[in-house]
Design an enzyme around this catalytic site. Sequence first.
Site, PDB file in Angstrom:
ATOM      1  N   CYS A  34       0.833  -1.201   0.000  1.00 37.80           N
ATOM      2  CA  CYS A  34       0.000   0.000   0.000  1.00 37.80           C
ATOM      3  C   CYS A  34       0.870   1.254   0.000  1.00 37.80           C
ATOM      4  O   CYS A  34       2.060   1.206   0.307  1.00 37.80           O
ATOM      5  CB  CYS A  34      -0.890   0.048   1.255  1.00 37.80           C
ATOM      6  SG  CYS A  34      -1.938  -1.396   1.495  1.00 37.80           S
ATOM      7  N   ASP A 443      20.364  37.336 -13.118  1.00 37.90           N
ATOM      8  CA  ASP A 443      19.061  37.636 -13.713  1.00 37.90           C
ATOM      9  C   ASP A 443      18.539  38.970 -13.189  1.00 37.90           C
ATOM     10  O   ASP A 443      18.578  39.239 -11.976  1.00 37.90           O
ATOM     11  CB  ASP A 443      18.082  36.516 -13.382  1.00 37.90           C
ATOM     12  CG  ASP A 443      16.699  36.771 -13.955  1.00 37.90           C
ATOM     13  OD1 ASP A 443      16.514  36.525 -15.157  1.00 37.90           O
ATOM     14  OD2 ASP A 443      15.821  37.241 -13.208  1.00 37.90           O
TER      15      ASP A 443
END
Length: 500
Positions: A34, A443
Amino acid sequence: MLTDPQTCMAAVRSRDARFDGWFVTAVRTTGIYCRPSCPATPPKARNITFYPSAAAAQAQGFRACKRCRPDASPGSPEWNARADLVARAMRLIADGVVDRDGVDGLSRRLGYSTRQVERQLRAELGAPPLALARAQRAQTARILIETTTLPLTQVAHAAGFGSIRAFNDTIRAVFAQAPRELRSKSRVSDVGVDVGGAWHHLQLRLPFRRPLCVDNLFGHLVATAVPGVEEWRDGAYRRTMRLPHGPAVVALRPADGYVAARVWLRDLADLPVAISRSRWLLDLDADPEAIDAHLATDECLEPMVRAVPGRRVPRTVDGAELALRLVIGQQISTRAARTHTARLVEAYGAPVDDPDGGLTAMFPEPAALAAASDETLAMPRSRRDTLRGLAAALADGEIDVSPSADQDRTRQQLLALPGIGPWTVEGVAMRALGDPDAFLATDLGVRQAMSRLGLPDSGRAQQARAEPWRPWRAHAIQHLWASGPHEINQLPGDEGAQHE
């Protein structure tokens, strides 16, 4: 991978969905495995064995739980964050390399011997490459069996099985039911497949770990979308893709707890690759709670993280395309980059007959741009030379910019090319290679955001200030970008953040 028994048992007892995909829980008394969040009553600890992968549990004879469907959980966030051999191998397996080229092909792509690859995968995941690829085929097959009306022979082909017998045997072993039994108990009216004409059309659901910030993820993709290749239509981001067996079109729409995906394929065998690349594009296997918890320890980022949790890193479906687009966009606006790129797509992109209209071509292959004429490259001469040089290196296979690449090697190779600097290299590392710690220090948007926050915005002081954000600096950048008024931060016509 997480297999510490005490931690795993605590996750199972609390049914903590955050651990789905990290490990599986196998119950010896039932023969079932599971996901940690299975709603069934937790079994006694003495009857449990924890496995690092579904493939490992399957290899020991366990079958998947019919209630919690462990095969439908998001993938392990480990493969997002790591750049070692095992993580690179798992990304290649997800991209279907074992199905197409075998274990030898996988090993060649990684630059290691087959024995080394198998040994490391067995040691960490409890299963060799073939078993891991088999588990992925079983998962794809179950999706198709339960959510489409596709004939089972075509399901076997689409999932990557070499024969109907192997398909039937695997489905019985993993799910304890024959393919026809699985289909008879499923609901196929919700989603389906159209096999008419030249395209196969499927509708699927892509799970993710909550929370998911929709605005910057889809907003970035839409704001930078290249006309003809990408578009935003009816609340979905749509784009063309070049897959191993032919072209494809995907439409990805955020929904409640999943991303709704519509996929058009020339060859159904490309379905697992289309799913894998769509998940990679949207960073759906990330663990947002762990990332946010780390970034929120920084006093400057904390308010932004708390206000808008679950930011993902917008990536790409094609590393070569992303790298070339970054060069085209050097030192120009987002809008100008879209215009220049659209001209190249019109001149060199392979045409696509979008079955839903709107899209016209795939992004040009590197070889085509390597030979592009000056007339179609409306940019300064130095950038034309850079673009052609990068395109030639990508076309010749000299530089690998795929998610499975050796990140340090790729960075070094890119920096060695004339005209490519840190901004382009870190952009490739962040969005193509998937490095969660990539940092675009130069940037403009990053520098402006850090300046607004009163932080150093250049040089060693900037690098030192960002050091506490490791290993999630790429995610920190999403928060920095979102602090400014730019179209990449929200969907068209939307105001404020959206979450799932």
